[in-house]
Design a protein around this motif. Sequence first.
Motif, short mmCIF file in Angstrom:
data_model
loop_
_atom_site.label_atom_id
_atom_site.label_comp_id
_atom_site.label_asym_id
_atom_site.label_seq_id
_atom_site.Cartn_x
_atom_site.Cartn_y
_atom_site.Cartn_z
N LYS A 139 4.98 -45.94 -6.36
CA LYS A 139 5.50 -47.32 -6.41
C LYS A 139 5.70 -47.65 -7.88
N ARG A 140 6.93 -47.92 -8.27
CA ARG A 140 7.29 -48.04 -9.68
C ARG A 140 6.80 -49.36 -10.28
N GLU A 141 6.74 -50.38 -9.46
CA GLU A 141 6.41 -51.68 -10.04
C GLU A 141 5.41 -52.44 -9.17
N PHE A 142 4.39 -52.97 -9.81
CA PHE A 142 3.41 -53.81 -9.13
C PHE A 142 3.57 -55.23 -9.66
N GLU A 143 3.50 -56.16 -8.76
CA GLU A 143 3.55 -57.56 -9.20
C GLU A 143 2.33 -58.29 -8.67
N PHE A 144 1.51 -58.76 -9.58
CA PHE A 144 0.38 -59.60 -9.20
C PHE A 144 0.87 -61.03 -9.33
N GLU A 145 1.22 -61.61 -8.19
CA GLU A 145 1.89 -62.91 -8.22
C GLU A 145 0.93 -64.09 -8.28
N ASP A 146 1.23 -65.01 -9.17
CA ASP A 146 0.51 -66.29 -9.27
C ASP A 146 -1.00 -66.13 -9.39
N VAL A 147 -1.42 -65.16 -10.16
CA VAL A 147 -2.87 -64.95 -10.32
C VAL A 147 -3.39 -65.77 -11.51
N PRO A 148 -4.66 -66.16 -11.45
CA PRO A 148 -5.22 -66.93 -12.57
C PRO A 148 -5.35 -66.07 -13.83
N HIS A 149 -5.29 -66.70 -14.97
CA HIS A 149 -5.48 -66.08 -16.28
C HIS A 149 -4.67 -64.79 -16.49
N PRO A 150 -3.35 -64.86 -16.36
CA PRO A 150 -2.55 -63.62 -16.46
C PRO A 150 -2.68 -62.90 -17.81
N THR A 151 -2.82 -63.66 -18.90
CA THR A 151 -2.92 -63.02 -20.22
C THR A 151 -4.21 -62.21 -20.31
N ARG A 152 -5.28 -62.80 -19.80
CA ARG A 152 -6.58 -62.13 -19.81
C ARG A 152 -6.52 -60.83 -18.99
N VAL A 153 -5.84 -60.91 -17.85
CA VAL A 153 -5.75 -59.73 -16.97
C VAL A 153 -4.93 -58.63 -17.65
#
Lengths: 230, 86
Positions: free
Chosen positions: A195-209
């Motif tokens: 799977k070429r692309e994963f999208e973690f949608e609308d998750v808290p603290h994206p910069t931290r992740v």
Amino acid sequence: MPEVFDGSAKKKKSPKPESERGAHEHKPSRHVDEYSAVMSDERPSHRTFAAYAAKPLDTAFDVQASSEVIILLMRQHPITQVKWVAIAVALLFLPMLFSSIDLLGFLPLRFQFAALVAWYLVTAGFVLQSFIKWFYNVYIITDERIIDIDFHSLIFRDVSAAKIDKIEDTTASTGGFWGSIFDYGTITIQTAAEKREFEFEDVPHPTRVAKLINEMIIEEEREEMEGRVS
Amino acid sequence: MDPNSLFNLGGNAGVETQLTGAFLVFVKVLYVVAAILYVLFSIVMVRQVKIMGETLSTSLSPFLRLLAIVHLLAALAVLFLFVTTL
């Protein structure tokens, strides 16, 4: 016969005994707190409903290896669920409106009562289904890989995973008024996995992740260079 | 809306009563069919919650499974109510 054709010489070679091998070959993996500035600040999460659960306790997934440790479990930010909560509240109060305009007045009372019972049952089903969909749609980061568990509907399930060393690029994006206020956004992860692309949608603290994922990629590279077992 | 106006065929009380009865039977069939479909949906939900709980195991999983079963039982109770009382 020249030595180059002597096959027996090869056979005599035996692997080095355990004690003679380099000590670095069997160094265990480091704990995430040792290499991640993001995770060293986080305490293990006991909260079952958390949308951002660092080192969650009492949580496991079916394809988890015995030595694999969950570092971070994420769900969509609760504020993104307000829509179905508002619909559920509206569904709760709608029968009062119907009774005030006597919408089902042409039916006998027992039919009106049956309609009311059915209405509240459907409302309960809607709430349960919406909650389950939110609760079980999770994004997991372990010390080995990233996993995206999606339940698109009650019938379709999709579990995708990519090893950390297959991650090529990570992008964190926060957009919109609510995203900025509540600090949630989408993380896009490009991989060299199937799977070429994963999208973690609308998750808290994206910069931290995103920072955590970068720390893990660096650690994975370091492990590979030092020949540590992962 | 006045229900009698729907079936008013010029003051023929017998035909009117028969039509009202037929209409109510039709409504009852609608109720029962909807309840059967809802029971099927509830069964799928129980099954799916079980699969979800196996995919991701948390301390809340048994409780959610119980909720799905209670929901199915409620759907069956409603179906029974519709069949017997309407």
